[in-house]
Design an enzyme around this catalytic site. Sequence first.
Site, PDB file in Angstrom:
ATOM      1  N   LYS A 199      10.505  45.773  36.555  1.00  0.00           N
ATOM      2  CA  LYS A 199       9.615  46.946  36.538  1.00  0.00           C
ATOM      3  C   LYS A 199      10.028  47.900  35.423  1.00  0.00           C
ATOM      4  CE  LYS A 199       8.476  46.328  41.369  1.00  0.00           C
ATOM      5  NZ  LYS A 199       8.629  46.683  42.782  1.00  0.00           N
ATOM      6  N   GLN A 214      11.872  50.539  46.473  1.00  0.00           N
ATOM      7  CA  GLN A 214      11.872  49.077  46.544  1.00  0.00           C
ATOM      8  C   GLN A 214      12.158  48.614  47.971  1.00  0.00           C
ATOM      9  OE1 GLN A 214      10.917  47.138  44.049  1.00  0.00           O
ATOM     10  NE2 GLN A 214      11.236  45.255  45.190  1.00  0.00           N
ATOM     11  N   ASP A 252       2.774  52.403  44.711  1.00  0.00           N
ATOM     12  CA  ASP A 252       2.712  51.151  45.481  1.00  0.00           C
ATOM     13  C   ASP A 252       1.451  51.107  46.346  1.00  0.00           C
ATOM     14  OD1 ASP A 252       4.596  49.124  45.169  1.00  0.00           O
ATOM     15  OD2 ASP A 252       6.160  50.236  46.224  1.00  0.00           O
TER      16      ASP A 252
HETATM   17  N1  GUN Z   1       9.235  44.322  47.663  1.00  0.00           N
HETATM   18  C1  GUN Z   1       8.479  43.211  47.514  1.00  0.00           C
HETATM   19  N2  GUN Z   1       7.273  43.526  46.997  1.00  0.00           N
HETATM   20  C2  GUN Z   1       7.271  44.866  46.822  1.00  0.00           C
HETATM   21  C3  GUN Z   1       6.313  45.781  46.309  1.00  0.00           C
HETATM   22  O1  GUN Z   1       5.196  45.444  45.931  1.00  0.00           O
HETATM   23  N3  GUN Z   1       6.704  47.081  46.275  1.00  0.00           N
HETATM   24  C4  GUN Z   1       7.921  47.501  46.717  1.00  0.00           C
HETATM   25  N4  GUN Z   1       8.199  48.811  46.664  1.00  0.00           N
HETATM   26  N5  GUN Z   1       8.824  46.680  47.182  1.00  0.00           N
HETATM   27  C5  GUN Z   1       8.505  45.369  47.240  1.00  0.00           C
END
Ligand code: GUN
Length: 304
Positions: A53, A97, A120
């Site tokens: 990211k 996350q 998100d």
């Molecule tokens: N863990 C797995 N997929 C995601 C996601 O799309 N966003 C976040 N914040 N954590 C994740």
Amino acid sequence: MAILIDGNKISSDIKNEIKQETEEIVRTKGIKPGLSVILVGENPASKVYVSNKQKGCDEVGFASETIKMPENVTTEDVLAQIDKLNKDKNTHGILVQLPLPQQIDKNKVLEAIIPEKDVDGFHPVNMGKLVAQQDCLVPATAAGIIQLLKRSGINLKGSNATMVGHSEIVGKPCTLLLLNEWATVTICHIETRDLKMHTKDADILIVATGVPYLIKEDMVKEGSAVIDVGINRITKEKANPDLLEWRKSDFETKGATLIGDVDFLKVEPKVGYITPVPGGVGPMTIAMLLLNTLKAAKKLMGII
Ligand code: GUN
């Protein structure tokens, strides 16, 4: 032979579009869109995702930071960090996350992020707005799937779309987006009695279950579009002879390979479009997270 939907190419196009818009914002406003990621603990997969990211932010010219917190933090510690970021003028997107360590109240944490910065799209306000067809931030993987379909010229209006998987992150938001595009949507899940009955007439089949080889050739409609969201790591010991041959170099170099939920070698000759794994849905998630961050930044800066 199906047309392969190239997630690497489409995500790269989207990132280029974001980069150009970002340059324009920096030129006119003097501020970079900014993403802050909170990473709690030492989960190795989460570390890789967060690092990717961060790289995505660098590619398009965003400011970004990762706030690392130790495994044993409390819910209150995380809430205090979110409060700071909510108030920080240079942070336009906040992402915590997942998964979080057990002692942390995930719902409390996700609801503490102000909806305007919830890139998100997991906050109940954003989820509610998606149901109500109001402008909002939409979960990235679900939004990415719609982009893959639209940018491949696949018609959604009036189509029969079947979603296999009902998660909050992918299945549920994806069905709402399809419905908003006037598809007729069926949602299947682990308790669905006869999966094949719902998949075999689908013009668009989206599979997000984490079950390798779930979708076989007799379960898909000829000429349909198949979107495979699954990412399953198969080691050499567990691989069948077809997979050993197909992914020979992966097994030789890494001892394992990644496959989706669809039996690709059997299904691909029958359908019209299909996403590969890897290189299909995967790369779209980061592109759409960046697009959400750009949108949040533009709103918070008063551009839109
Ligand atoms: N863990 C797995 N997929 C995601 C996601 O799309 N966003 C976040 N914040 N954590 C994740």
